[in-house]
Design an enzyme around this catalytic site. Structure first.
Site, PDB file in Angstrom:
ATOM      1  N   SER A  35       0.839  -1.193   0.000  1.00 57.08           N
ATOM      2  CA  SER A  35       0.000   0.000   0.000  1.00 57.08           C
ATOM      3  C   SER A  35       0.872   1.240   0.000  1.00 57.08           C
ATOM      4  O   SER A  35       2.008   1.224   0.489  1.00 57.08           O
ATOM      5  CB  SER A  35      -0.911   0.025   1.227  1.00 57.08           C
ATOM      6  OG  SER A  35      -1.570   1.276   1.347  1.00 57.08           O
ATOM      7  N   TYR A  67      -1.658  -0.156  10.420  1.00 56.30           N
ATOM      8  CA  TYR A  67      -1.813  -0.460   8.993  1.00 56.30           C
ATOM      9  C   TYR A  67      -0.568  -0.049   8.216  1.00 56.30           C
ATOM     10  O   TYR A  67      -0.026  -0.831   7.423  1.00 56.30           O
ATOM     11  CB  TYR A  67      -3.035   0.272   8.450  1.00 56.30           C
ATOM     12  CG  TYR A  67      -3.321  -0.021   6.993  1.00 56.30           C
ATOM     13  CD1 TYR A  67      -3.947  -1.208   6.619  1.00 56.30           C
ATOM     14  CD2 TYR A  67      -2.960   0.881   5.995  1.00 56.30           C
ATOM     15  CE1 TYR A  67      -4.202  -1.487   5.285  1.00 56.30           C
ATOM     16  CE2 TYR A  67      -3.218   0.609   4.663  1.00 56.30           C
ATOM     17  CZ  TYR A  67      -3.834  -0.570   4.306  1.00 56.30           C
ATOM     18  OH  TYR A  67      -4.087  -0.846   2.985  1.00 56.30           O
ATOM     19  N   TYR A 122      27.634  10.104 -14.001  1.00 49.25           N
ATOM     20  CA  TYR A 122      26.617   9.170 -14.479  1.00 49.25           C
ATOM     21  C   TYR A 122      25.530   8.968 -13.429  1.00 49.25           C
ATOM     22  O   TYR A 122      24.330   9.041 -13.725  1.00 49.25           O
ATOM     23  CB  TYR A 122      27.252   7.834 -14.857  1.00 49.25           C
ATOM     24  CG  TYR A 122      26.248   6.854 -15.412  1.00 49.25           C
ATOM     25  CD1 TYR A 122      25.840   6.934 -16.740  1.00 49.25           C
ATOM     26  CD2 TYR A 122      25.685   5.876 -14.600  1.00 49.25           C
ATOM     27  CE1 TYR A 122      24.900   6.046 -17.247  1.00 49.25           C
ATOM     28  CE2 TYR A 122      24.747   4.991 -15.095  1.00 49.25           C
ATOM     29  CZ  TYR A 122      24.353   5.079 -16.416  1.00 49.25           C
ATOM     30  OH  TYR A 122      23.414   4.218 -16.906  1.00 49.25           O
TER      31      TYR A 122
END
Length: 538
Positions: free
Chosen positions: A137, A150, A418
């Site tokens: 999530s 949660y 880079y």
């Protein structure tokens, strides 16, 4: 993408995303074992699918139920190919001081411990080629007040995805995850009716101006479980419409109003051939991307500084494709290219920025300013110029994809310029997702790991790199192939990725997971001291 005869276990299959997952894998030709709690309606739902699909009732928080589930599936089908950990309980929305410890532990038991035990028991039974996909999530990525248990459970699930990917890859088992943002489900509708959720405010906060349809999450999971994702391991793909790409006060989409049709019925798929421009398209990853889109019937414009190689590839793909010799760091050349495309095609549907140059293999203290400027000019400024001009030619539904490398997450000295350019590419992708989401243009980044390309072969021939030395650090055995990057790029440009916006998809076999020691085949030789820090570039 159809892969018939696979046996797929999906937990939490009675809910909104769960039902979409079942339908997606069943449509793909697989045999689905749909499981959920007693009384959830899962048995009736599964019966409606017909044989050979199966519905089972069980509780993911009970270890004995999980063992019984696998024993039943093994008895009936003799094999398991895919496990999708989707079962979860939602956030309680209680303040920290009002949260009961037993309730906290219950969330962890269902959302984190249950998926872990599911994966553990699966790993004891799965054969090489099997896949575990965890539905995490957005709550496990960004903070949410009053969602402690949660959010912690979902963050833990993301972490377990990565650690299991390292552990199980030598056995030929891949692990990946999706992190959905807000999804329009029956549960969300119920929260809105009860006055517990302001969905209008949610839509305004999403650059795309809407929540996801459950099918959009399901199609992403299906891709991660497919053969086209064979080199995707330990990756967590955020599917949030650009939510995490927006870092401003206020609303991300001022025009969001009402319930968009795409939330209720899913977005419309693309009809007809697309016009696709691939920079750096003459060789390596860019060439593989060009071939993948051409195989789909799209019209491909291959842009490369090596005009002869671009023309040769375009000719091999058929007469409708086009090749142009362009230095993407020269603004006037890029502007002229897009003016020509507007005249010839009147539109551009997909831009793939795959042009890349690397700095030399010398210590940073010896690198010149001119070399740093050259790398940044091609890799970052060039990609920006191409994206800027592409936007002028795109309509709603357009996609801008930036090809980079996961070395930006695990830098290698002395590749300072880079790595800086690749970090810039990732955040450029996010910035444009936030800006362009309201006009219907998506962006995403697809990042390679160690990849076998002509440039890598040339560097190996002169002794600049030692490809053999990298293999022990790659959880999925072997160096990546350009075609694997092309498959991921093609997915991100497809309707199946319609809610992926501003996200980064790592296609690196799990290289940057940070496991100490050998991640892949333990029998392979140890990397040399030089090979430990010399990266293989796209």
């Amino acid at each position: 993408m159809k892969q018939a005869e696979r046996v797929v276990i999906i937990t939490g299959a009675a809910g909104g995303i769960g039902r979409a997952l079942v339908n997606a894998f069943a449509a793909d030709g697989g045999t689905v074992v749909a499981v959920d709690l007693p009384g959830s309606g899962i048995l009736e739902f599964a019966r409606g699918l017909g044989l050979p699909h199966l519905g089972l009732e069980f509780d993911v928080s009970r270890e004995e139920d999980i063992v019984a589930l696998y024993n039943r599936v093994e008895t009936q089908f003799a094999r398991i190919d895919v496990v999708v950990n989707n079962a979860a309980v939602g956030p309680s929305m209680d303040a920290t001081v009002d949260t009961n410890v037993d309730a906290f532990r219950r969330v962890l038991a269902v959302n984190l411990i249950g998926p872990y035990v599911m994966a553990r028991e699966a790993a004891r039974r799965l054969e090489p080629g099997a896949v575990i996909v965890n539905v995490a999530s957005l709550a496990g990525v960004v903070g949410n007040p009053k969602r402690n248990a949660y959010a912690a459970s979902k963050a833990g699930l993301i972490s377990i995805t990565k650690s299991l990917a390292c552990e199980l890859a030598p056995r030929g088992i891949r692990v990946a995850a999706v992190a959905p943002g807000y999804v329009h489900t029956p549960m969300v509708e119920q929260l809105e009716r009860a006055g517990a959720a302001d969905l209008a405010a949610v839509r305004r906060r999403v650059p795309m101006g809407r929540m996801a349809h459950a099918d959009e999450i399901a199609r992403t999971v299906r891709f991660l479980a497919s053969r086209d994702a064979d080199y995707i391991n330990g990756s967590v793909l955020t599917v949030d419409g650009g939510w995490t790409s927006f870092n401003q006060p206020g609303n991300a989409n001022l025009s969001a109003d009402g319930t968009p049709r795409a939330e209720l019925f899913g977005p419309a798929g693309h009809v007809g051939a697309r016009v696709v421009l691939v920079t750096g398209g003459a060789n390596g990853i860019g060439a593989a991307v060009a071939r993948r889109f051409a195989a789909n019937g799209d019209t491909v414009v291959i842009v490369d500084k090596d005009g002869a190689a671009a023309a040769k590839l375009a000719g091999s793909l058929g007469g409708k494709h086009m090749a142009k010799s362009v230095d993407v760091a020269v603004e006037s050349d890029v502007v002229a290219l897009f003016e020509e495309l507007r005249v010839r095609f009147a539109r551009l549907d997909v831009l793939v920025n795959a042009t890349v140059v690397v700095d030399s293999f010398v210590p940073g203290l010896q690198q010149t300013t001119d070399e740093i400027k050259r790398v940044l000019d091609v890799n970052l400024t060039g990609a920006f110029i191409c994206a800027r001009e592409a936007i002028k030619t795109m309509r709603a539904g357009g996609v801008i994809l930036n090809v980079g490398t996961t070395h930006t997450f695990l830098p290698f000295a002395p590749r300072h310029a880079y790595e800086a350019s690749q970090a810039g590419i990732e955040i450029l992708t996010r910035c444009m997702a936030a800006e362009l989401g309201p006009v219907g243009i998506r962006t995403a980044a697809v990042m390679s790991g160690h990849t076998s390309t002509p440039a890598v072969a040339q560097s190996a021939n002169v002794g600049s790199i030692a490809p053999k030395g990298f293999r022990p650090s790659i959880p999925v055995a072997g160096i990546g192939k350009p075609e694997e990057m092309a498959d991921a790029t093609f997915f991100l440009a497809s309707p199946d990725a319609s809610y992926v916006n501003g996200s980064t998809l790592c296609v690196n076999g799990g290289t940057c997971l940070g496991d100490a020691g050998f991640a892949g085949d333990r029998d392979q030789e140890q990397p040399t001291k030089a090979a430990q820090w010399l990266p293989i570039m796209p």
